[in-house]
Design an enzyme around this catalytic site. Structure first.
Site, PDB file in Angstrom:
ATOM      1  N   CYS A   1     -22.928  98.427 110.850  1.00  0.00           N
ATOM      2  CA  CYS A   1     -24.287  98.098 111.295  1.00  0.00           C
ATOM      3  C   CYS A   1     -25.229  99.273 111.143  1.00  0.00           C
ATOM      4  O   CYS A   1     -24.975 100.348 111.649  1.00  0.00           O
ATOM      5  CB  CYS A   1     -24.288  97.757 112.780  1.00  0.00           C
ATOM      6  SG  CYS A   1     -23.390  96.316 113.191  1.00  0.00           S
TER       7      CYS A   1
ATOM      8  N   CYS B   1     -21.803 103.549 116.686  1.00  0.00           N
ATOM      9  CA  CYS B   1     -22.698 102.627 115.981  1.00  0.00           C
ATOM     10  C   CYS B   1     -23.850 103.359 115.299  1.00  0.00           C
ATOM     11  O   CYS B   1     -24.507 104.210 115.902  1.00  0.00           O
ATOM     12  CB  CYS B   1     -23.245 101.599 116.971  1.00  0.00           C
ATOM     13  SG  CYS B   1     -24.341 100.395 116.202  1.00  0.00           S
TER      14      CYS B   1
ATOM     15  N   CYS C   1     -25.752  87.215 109.366  1.00  0.00           N
ATOM     16  CA  CYS C   1     -25.780  88.106 110.525  1.00  0.00           C
ATOM     17  C   CYS C   1     -27.157  88.759 110.556  1.00  0.00           C
ATOM     18  O   CYS C   1     -27.547  89.434 109.611  1.00  0.00           O
ATOM     19  CB  CYS C   1     -24.676  89.144 110.356  1.00  0.00           C
ATOM     20  SG  CYS C   1     -24.658  90.385 111.648  1.00  0.00           S
TER      21      CYS C   1
ATOM     22  N   CYS D   1     -24.345 103.250 121.826  1.00  0.00           N
ATOM     23  CA  CYS D   1     -22.895 103.183 121.596  1.00  0.00           C
ATOM     24  C   CYS D   1     -22.499 104.256 120.582  1.00  0.00           C
ATOM     25  O   CYS D   1     -23.125 104.388 119.537  1.00  0.00           O
ATOM     26  CB  CYS D   1     -22.490 101.790 121.098  1.00  0.00           C
ATOM     27  SG  CYS D   1     -22.921 100.465 122.238  1.00  0.00           S
TER      28      CYS D   1
ATOM     29  N   SER E   1     -19.170  92.838 123.274  1.00  0.00           N
ATOM     30  CA  SER E   1     -18.604  94.022 122.630  1.00  0.00           C
ATOM     31  C   SER E   1     -17.910  94.834 123.709  1.00  0.00           C
ATOM     32  O   SER E   1     -18.552  95.543 124.467  1.00  0.00           O
ATOM     33  CB  SER E   1     -19.717  94.838 121.976  1.00  0.00           C
ATOM     34  OG  SER E   1     -20.340  94.043 120.998  1.00  0.00           O
TER      35      SER E   1
ATOM     36  N   CYS F   1     -32.094 100.577 118.025  1.00  0.00           N
ATOM     37  CA  CYS F   1     -31.443 100.123 119.251  1.00  0.00           C
ATOM     38  C   CYS F   1     -31.428 101.286 120.234  1.00  0.00           C
ATOM     39  O   CYS F   1     -31.398 102.441 119.838  1.00  0.00           O
ATOM     40  CB  CYS F   1     -30.012  99.698 118.938  1.00  0.00           C
ATOM     41  SG  CYS F   1     -29.111  99.018 120.357  1.00  0.00           S
TER      42      CYS F   1
ATOM     43  N   GLY G   1     -29.547  96.188 116.787  1.00  0.00           N
ATOM     44  CA  GLY G   1     -30.298  95.817 117.981  1.00  0.00           C
ATOM     45  C   GLY G   1     -29.440  95.163 119.038  1.00  0.00           C
ATOM     46  O   GLY G   1     -28.337  94.698 118.756  1.00  0.00           O
ATOM     47  N   GLU G   2     -29.960  95.134 120.259  1.00  0.00           N
ATOM     48  CA  GLU G   2     -29.258  94.501 121.377  1.00  0.00           C
ATOM     49  C   GLU G   2     -30.044  93.243 121.771  1.00  0.00           C
ATOM     50  O   GLU G   2     -31.134  93.345 122.338  1.00  0.00           O
ATOM     51  CB  GLU G   2     -29.155  95.501 122.544  1.00  0.00           C
ATOM     52  CG  GLU G   2     -28.701  94.913 123.853  1.00  0.00           C
ATOM     53  CD  GLU G   2     -27.443  94.040 123.758  1.00  0.00           C
ATOM     54  OE1 GLU G   2     -26.460  94.461 123.131  1.00  0.00           O
ATOM     55  OE2 GLU G   2     -27.462  92.924 124.303  1.00  0.00           O
TER      56      GLU G   2
ATOM     57  N   ASN H   1     -15.616 100.751 111.581  1.00  0.00           N
ATOM     58  CA  ASN H   1     -16.224 101.228 110.336  1.00  0.00           C
ATOM     59  C   ASN H   1     -16.651 102.672 110.536  1.00  0.00           C
ATOM     60  O   ASN H   1     -17.507 102.935 111.378  1.00  0.00           O
ATOM     61  CB  ASN H   1     -17.492 100.430 110.042  1.00  0.00           C
ATOM     62  CG  ASN H   1     -17.223  99.246 109.165  1.00  0.00           C
ATOM     63  OD1 ASN H   1     -16.556  99.349 108.144  1.00  0.00           O
ATOM     64  ND2 ASN H   1     -17.742  98.104 109.571  1.00  0.00           N
TER      65      ASN H   1
ATOM     66  N   GLU I   1     -31.897  95.121 108.507  1.00  0.00           N
ATOM     67  CA  GLU I   1     -30.802  94.629 107.667  1.00  0.00           C
ATOM     68  C   GLU I   1     -30.362  93.233 108.085  1.00  0.00           C
ATOM     69  O   GLU I   1     -30.357  92.918 109.269  1.00  0.00           O
ATOM     70  CB  GLU I   1     -29.554  95.498 107.858  1.00  0.00           C
ATOM     71  CG  GLU I   1     -29.699  96.913 107.466  1.00  0.00           C
ATOM     72  CD  GLU I   1     -28.406  97.681 107.760  1.00  0.00           C
ATOM     73  OE1 GLU I   1     -28.504  98.891 107.914  1.00  0.00           O
ATOM     74  OE2 GLU I   1     -27.321  97.065 107.846  1.00  0.00           O
TER      75      GLU I   1
HETATM   76  N1  SAH Z   1     -25.893  95.124 120.357  1.00  0.00           N
HETATM   77  C1  SAH Z   1     -25.028  94.001 120.146  1.00  0.00           C
HETATM   78  C2  SAH Z   1     -25.047  93.448 118.736  1.00  0.00           C
HETATM   79  C3  SAH Z   1     -25.081  94.428 117.605  1.00  0.00           C
HETATM   80  S1  SAH Z   1     -23.612  95.332 117.262  1.00  0.00           S
HETATM   81  C4  SAH Z   1     -23.632  94.326 120.584  1.00  0.00           C
HETATM   82  O1  SAH Z   1     -23.396  95.444 120.997  1.00  0.00           O
HETATM   83  O2  SAH Z   1     -22.785  93.457 120.562  1.00  0.00           O
HETATM   84  C5  SAH Z   1     -22.538  94.137 116.579  1.00  0.00           C
HETATM   85  C6  SAH Z   1     -21.076  94.464 116.729  1.00  0.00           C
HETATM   86  O3  SAH Z   1     -20.680  95.515 115.833  1.00  0.00           O
HETATM   87  C7  SAH Z   1     -20.740  94.964 118.115  1.00  0.00           C
HETATM   88  O4  SAH Z   1     -19.513  94.403 118.533  1.00  0.00           O
HETATM   89  C8  SAH Z   1     -20.625  96.443 117.892  1.00  0.00           C
HETATM   90  O5  SAH Z   1     -19.918  97.043 118.913  1.00  0.00           O
HETATM   91  C9  SAH Z   1     -19.966  96.486 116.543  1.00  0.00           C
HETATM   92  N2  SAH Z   1     -20.064  97.764 115.847  1.00  0.00           N
HETATM   93  C10 SAH Z   1     -21.076  98.649 115.827  1.00  0.00           C
HETATM   94  N3  SAH Z   1     -20.772  99.718 115.087  1.00  0.00           N
HETATM   95  C11 SAH Z   1     -19.537  99.490 114.610  1.00  0.00           C
HETATM   96  C12 SAH Z   1     -18.666 100.240 113.777  1.00  0.00           C
HETATM   97  N4  SAH Z   1     -19.006 101.425 113.307  1.00  0.00           N
HETATM   98  N5  SAH Z   1     -17.462  99.690 113.487  1.00  0.00           N
HETATM   99  C13 SAH Z   1     -17.095  98.483 113.974  1.00  0.00           C
HETATM  100  N6  SAH Z   1     -17.876  97.738 114.761  1.00  0.00           N
HETATM  101  C14 SAH Z   1     -19.070  98.239 115.090  1.00  0.00           C
END
Ligand code: SAH
Length: 353
Positions: free
Chosen positions: A337, A123, A109, A120, A218, A116, A163-164, A294, A96
């Site tokens: 995401c 996510c 973005c 988390c 994050s 990933c 992804g990270e 979200n 995406e």
């Molecule tokens: N892996 C990286 C980048 C991808 S996630 C990271 O962790 O930063 C991008 C951002 O979206 C991160 O801050 C992540 O914590 C946040 N994110 C993921 N799922 C989410 C959700 N359901 N609601 C709000 N933010 C979310």
């Protein structure tokens, strides 16, 4: 020497192209021409590279696959300021990317991996684990293809999709150098943000790359025991170590750090959390971005109430911390995401069984 097979032309620096072409018996100046076709003119195939001899074009076509991606689904938000693209890669995997139109320019973005492995809890990208990292070329193509499709210049990039990025370090650094090259699409490093869940050794190595990009962390919880419940990466790298790495990043690059904080109802949104957060970032040149979480279908997290979010912001501001609440865009088109990819894969599986 034969380079073919594993060589990805679109991920190569100009000096690497020069070496490859000389090994093929070509003149070194062809490297500049090739680089310009790929990254400045951004053509879709070798056939379009008109100032290259046809023999060379044929050889390249035969031996070096030219990375392209194509959209399989595009979602446009009601007010037309956000578009979400589901792209297919050459091996059939899908990723995406999101395009957002702001007054100051257009921001994309991008994803850095297929899936990933960071785990988390909130996510959607991590639900099925990591499939594979993306090549630099596949990150570039997300930008190039979106600029082609919208017909509008991309000015900002967030490496903040699925992804990270720090788990795909070399390819991400390569991507940043190529996308900011003044001989390519030339997007300023100052307009690029890399977001990480907090892989400390890679953050330190990233500081040494001396790139002028913004690092976003994050964080989501300032209290170590609670953060590791939400983000398993916290078990390897405690919050204090993460903060040390952030201070080092600032020291070495002079770039202000961004902290992402997704507010989850009853989980990380109390006064106690706001105070711990203020204390944690004290003295560091930073900015905190509050994001109402979200909700993800597979998970049981809900967003904090509006007044709780406002109160959290006020508390931080009392400590003179820069804090903003992220403007919500595209929530009508599968905001979180990895949700679009997840839905697509599930629907394909349903078709097969
Ligand atoms: N892996 C990286 C980048 C991808 S996630 C990271 O962790 O930063 C991008 C951002 O979206 C991160 O801050 C992540 O914590 C946040 N994110 C993921 N799922 C989410 C959700 N359901 N609601 C709000 N933010 C979310």
């Amino acid at each position: 020497m034969s380079h073919s097979g594993s060589v990805d032309i679109k991920s190569m620096y100009e000096d690497e192209l020069r070496e490859l072409l000389t090994d093929m018996g070509e003149k070194p100046f062809r490297a500049g021409q090739l680089f310009s076709w790929i990254h400045e003119k951004r053509v879709k195939s070798y056939d379009e590279m008109l100032n290259l001899p046809s023999g060379l074009r044929e050889k390249l076509t035969k031996e070096y696959p030219y990375t392209t991606i194509y959209p399989v689904e595009v979602l446009v938000s009601k007010n037309n300021d956000t578009r979400k693209y589901l792209f297919a890669l050459s091996d059939g995997n899908v990723i995406e990317s999101v395009w957002m139109k702001y007054r100051h320019g257009n921001s994309v973005c991008i994803s850095s991996q297929v899936g990933c492995r960071m785990g988390c809890r909130f996510c959607a990208s991590t639900l099925d684990g990591l499939v594979r990292p993306l090549q630099a070329s596949e990150m570039l193509e997300q930008i190039y293809e979106i600029q082609r499709l919208t017909g509008e210049r991309v000015s900002n990039i967030d490496i903040m999709g699925s992804g990270e990025p720090m788990d795909n370090f070399d390819n991400v650094v390569r991507f940043i150098r190529l996308v900011s090259s003044d001989k390519g699409i030339n997007i300023s490093q100052r307009n690029i943000t890399v977001s990480t869940c907090g892989l400390v050794p890679q953050i330190r190595a990233f500081a040494d790359e001396k790139l002028a990009v913004t690092l976003a962390i994050s964080l989501h919880n300032p209290i170590d025991e609670e953060r590791r419940e939400l983000m398993p990466v916290g078990k390897s790298y405690p919050v204090e170590e993460l903060m040390d790495a952030c201070r080092e990043y600032f020291r070495k690059t002079g770039r202000r750090i961004t902290f992402e904080y997704a507010l989850i109802k009853g989980n990380n949104d109390s006064d106690r959390h706001a105070e711990a957060l203020a204390h944690l970032v004290k003295g560091l040149n930073c900015h905190i971005n509050l994001i109402p979480v979200n909700p993800v279908k597979e998970r049981n997290f809900r967003r904090s109430d509006k007044n709780v979010i406002r109160n959290f912001q006020n508390k931080l501001e009392k400590y003179r911390i820069n804090v903003t609440i992220r403007r919500e865009m595209g929530s009508d088109i599968d905001g979180a995401c990895g949700q679009l990819r997840k839905r697509y894969i599930t629907s394909q599986e349903e078709k097969h069984f």
